[in-house]
Design an enzyme around this catalytic site. Structure first.
Site, PDB file in Angstrom:
ATOM      1  N   SER A   5       0.851  -1.203   0.000  1.00 10.18           N
ATOM      2  CA  SER A   5       0.000   0.000   0.000  1.00 10.18           C
ATOM      3  C   SER A   5       0.879   1.242   0.000  1.00 10.18           C
ATOM      4  O   SER A   5       2.041   1.198   0.416  1.00 10.18           O
ATOM      5  CB  SER A   5      -0.850   0.006   1.275  1.00 10.18           C
ATOM      6  OG  SER A   5      -1.520   1.233   1.425  1.00 10.18           O
TER       7      SER A   5
ATOM      8  N   TYR B 125      -1.731  -0.506  10.619  1.00  9.45           N
ATOM      9  CA  TYR B 125      -1.920  -0.866   9.196  1.00  9.45           C
ATOM     10  C   TYR B 125      -0.673  -0.501   8.386  1.00  9.45           C
ATOM     11  O   TYR B 125      -0.175  -1.307   7.595  1.00  9.45           O
ATOM     12  CB  TYR B 125      -3.157  -0.143   8.639  1.00  9.45           C
ATOM     13  CG  TYR B 125      -3.424  -0.449   7.180  1.00  9.45           C
ATOM     14  CD1 TYR B 125      -3.955  -1.682   6.808  1.00  9.45           C
ATOM     15  CD2 TYR B 125      -3.149   0.479   6.171  1.00  9.45           C
ATOM     16  CE1 TYR B 125      -4.196  -1.985   5.461  1.00  9.45           C
ATOM     17  CE2 TYR B 125      -3.390   0.187   4.835  1.00  9.45           C
ATOM     18  CZ  TYR B 125      -3.923  -1.045   4.486  1.00  9.45           C
ATOM     19  OH  TYR B 125      -4.155  -1.335   3.152  1.00  9.45           O
TER      20      TYR B 125
HETATM   21  P1  NDP Z   1     -11.781  -5.589  -0.074  1.00  6.69           P
HETATM   22  O1  NDP Z   1     -12.268  -5.435   1.328  1.00  6.69           O
HETATM   23  O2  NDP Z   1     -12.718  -5.331  -1.197  1.00  6.69           O
HETATM   24  O3  NDP Z   1     -11.156  -7.044  -0.271  1.00  6.69           O
HETATM   25  C1  NDP Z   1     -10.449  -7.702   0.740  1.00  6.69           C
HETATM   26  C2  NDP Z   1     -10.372  -9.170   0.360  1.00  6.69           C
HETATM   27  O4  NDP Z   1      -9.578  -9.851   1.351  1.00  6.69           O
HETATM   28  C3  NDP Z   1     -11.734  -9.854   0.328  1.00  6.69           C
HETATM   29  O5  NDP Z   1     -11.808 -10.660  -0.815  1.00  6.69           O
HETATM   30  C4  NDP Z   1     -11.731 -10.711   1.588  1.00  6.69           C
HETATM   31  O6  NDP Z   1     -12.497 -11.880   1.359  1.00  6.69           O
HETATM   32  C5  NDP Z   1     -10.247 -11.045   1.691  1.00  6.69           C
HETATM   33  N1  NDP Z   1      -9.867 -11.482   3.030  1.00  6.69           N
HETATM   34  C6  NDP Z   1      -9.906 -10.788   4.181  1.00  6.69           C
HETATM   35  N2  NDP Z   1      -9.508 -11.558   5.203  1.00  6.69           N
HETATM   36  C7  NDP Z   1      -9.193 -12.771   4.681  1.00  6.69           C
HETATM   37  C8  NDP Z   1      -8.725 -13.975   5.216  1.00  6.69           C
HETATM   38  N3  NDP Z   1      -8.476 -14.123   6.536  1.00  6.69           N
HETATM   39  N4  NDP Z   1      -8.504 -15.020   4.384  1.00  6.69           N
HETATM   40  C9  NDP Z   1      -8.760 -14.908   3.060  1.00  6.69           C
HETATM   41  N5  NDP Z   1      -9.201 -13.777   2.488  1.00  6.69           N
HETATM   42  C10 NDP Z   1      -9.423 -12.727   3.286  1.00  6.69           C
HETATM   43  O7  NDP Z   1     -10.530  -4.629  -0.177  1.00  6.69           O
HETATM   44  P2  NDP Z   1      -9.448  -4.321  -1.337  1.00  6.69           P
HETATM   45  O8  NDP Z   1      -9.762  -5.016  -2.583  1.00  6.69           O
HETATM   46  O9  NDP Z   1      -9.273  -2.868  -1.329  1.00  6.69           O
HETATM   47  O10 NDP Z   1      -8.145  -4.958  -0.641  1.00  6.69           O
HETATM   48  C11 NDP Z   1      -7.226  -5.791  -1.297  1.00  6.69           C
HETATM   49  C12 NDP Z   1      -5.820  -5.442  -0.853  1.00  6.69           C
HETATM   50  O11 NDP Z   1      -5.465  -4.156  -1.328  1.00  6.69           O
HETATM   51  C13 NDP Z   1      -5.630  -5.413   0.670  1.00  6.69           C
HETATM   52  O12 NDP Z   1      -4.417  -6.064   0.994  1.00  6.69           O
HETATM   53  C14 NDP Z   1      -5.511  -3.922   0.968  1.00  6.69           C
HETATM   54  O13 NDP Z   1      -4.780  -3.665   2.126  1.00  6.69           O
HETATM   55  C15 NDP Z   1      -4.836  -3.439  -0.300  1.00  6.69           C
HETATM   56  N6  NDP Z   1      -4.959  -2.005  -0.568  1.00  6.69           N
HETATM   57  C16 NDP Z   1      -6.196  -1.452  -0.759  1.00  6.69           C
HETATM   58  C17 NDP Z   1      -6.314  -0.085  -0.952  1.00  6.69           C
HETATM   59  C18 NDP Z   1      -7.645   0.579  -1.076  1.00  6.69           C
HETATM   60  O14 NDP Z   1      -7.703   1.825  -1.000  1.00  6.69           O
HETATM   61  N7  NDP Z   1      -8.734  -0.141  -1.279  1.00  6.69           N
HETATM   62  C19 NDP Z   1      -5.131   0.783  -1.005  1.00  6.69           C
HETATM   63  C20 NDP Z   1      -3.884   0.073  -0.820  1.00  6.69           C
HETATM   64  C21 NDP Z   1      -3.824  -1.252  -0.620  1.00  6.69           C
HETATM   65  P3  NDP Z   1     -13.381 -12.694   2.430  1.00  6.69           P
HETATM   66  O15 NDP Z   1     -13.941 -11.687   3.383  1.00  6.69           O
HETATM   67  O16 NDP Z   1     -14.381 -13.370   1.571  1.00  6.69           O
HETATM   68  O17 NDP Z   1     -12.419 -13.652   3.050  1.00  6.69           O
END
Ligand code: NDP
Length: 246
Positions: free
Chosen positions: A141, A154
């Site tokens: 990030s 975070y």
């Molecule tokens: P979302 O909340 O849309 O997606 C998060 C995903 O992580 C979901 O598919 C969720 O699926 C999965 N997840 C969470 N916990 C677990 C777990 N224990 N095991 C397996 N899967 C898990 O957020 P984003 O798409 O934004 O996030 C994706 C990545 O991008 C993250 O690492 C985030 O930190 C990073 N990021 C995002 C930014 C933003 O502004 N959105 C900026 C910078 C980085 P489920 O709940 O079904 O398990």
């Protein structure tokens, strides 16, 4: 390099960046393996991908459980015969100010954002070494590069992912032909803020989200770019932010 028949595991594929990445690279010919906890959402995504002529496998699992990750890799090899790459994307961002002592949320971030990435790497690495190469893309990030309010833990987890990626690259790329990339997005319109429980942060978040953020597809395109470089090219970092973000 094109993506035809390359087998790529994507964590956090049930929404946001992971979902967009699965759609993008499946459209370009990759066989995608969808991992997250929400199996129903993964099945819907698989159906969508297959309707568009792509290939997908659903293996639900929790990235904090090493056994779940090993199961994903085992099913991947059983179904597609190999694994070529991993996009370590699953993550959580329950931002809070440190004086609130939301230690359960700190633990969750360490478990998913850091240990989840380590579990992914340990599960796929023997296969990538056997294959004499592959790709590991870790979603870090902008938070790896600077602190923002409520982000002490975070930001620390995402700095860890960035530095771990550099260590992996130095140890794995020259010796085994495994390319390693850290992707560092700024604000992207996804469900990521849904885990925030600190009311003081919620107010700040709504202000921030008034800007024109990135879309998940923008990050999917960066991942596609990374995966399609010639083997000799290692993209170390992609730091990608919305034009309007300071
Ligand atoms: P979302 O909340 O849309 O997606 C998060 C995903 O992580 C979901 O598919 C969720 O699926 C999965 N997840 C969470 N916990 C677990 C777990 N224990 N095991 C397996 N899967 C898990 O957020 P984003 O798409 O934004 O996030 C994706 C990545 O991008 C993250 O690492 C985030 O930190 C990073 N990021 C995002 C930014 C933003 O502004 N959105 C900026 C910078 C980085 P489920 O709940 O079904 O398990």
């Amino acid at each position: 390099m094109n993506l035809k028949d390359r087998v790529i595991v994507i964590t956090g594929a049930s929404s946001g960046i992971g979902e967009a990445t699965a759609k993008k690279i499946a459209k370009e010919g990759a066989k995608v393996v969808l991992m997250a906890r929400s199996e129903d959402k993964l099945v819907t995504l698989k159906n969508e991908i297959e309707k568009d002529g792509g290939k997908a496998l659903v293996v639900a699992g929790d990235v904090t459980k090493k056994k779940d990750f090993e199961n994903v890799v085992e099913k991947t090899v059983d179904t597609f015969g190999k694994v070529d790459g991993l996009v370590n994307n699953a993550g959580l961002m329950p931002l809070s100010f440190i004086n609130k002592l939301k230690t359960d949320e700190w633990d969750k971030m360490v478990d998913v954002n850091i240990k989840g990435v380590l579990n992914g790497v340990s599960s796929v690495l023997p296969h990538l070494i056997d294959n004499k190469g592959g790709d590991i893309i870790n979603i870090s990030s902008m938070a790896a590069n600077r602190y923002f309010p409520g982000g002490a833990v975070y930001c620390a987890t995402k700095s860890a992912v960035k530095m771990f990626s550099e260590g992996l690259r130095q140890e794995l790329a020259p010796e085994y032909g495994i390319n390693v990339t850290s992707i560092e997005p700024g604000a992207v319109a996804t469900n990521l803020t849904s885990t925030v429980t600190d009311e003081d942060i919620k107010d700040k978040m709504s202000e921030m989200l008034e800007m024109n953020t990135l879309e998940s597809e923008d990050i999917a395109n960066a991942i596609y770019y990374t995966l399609t470089q010639p083997k000799r090219v290692n993209i170390n970092d992609i730091y990608i932010v919305p034009t309007e973000q300071k």
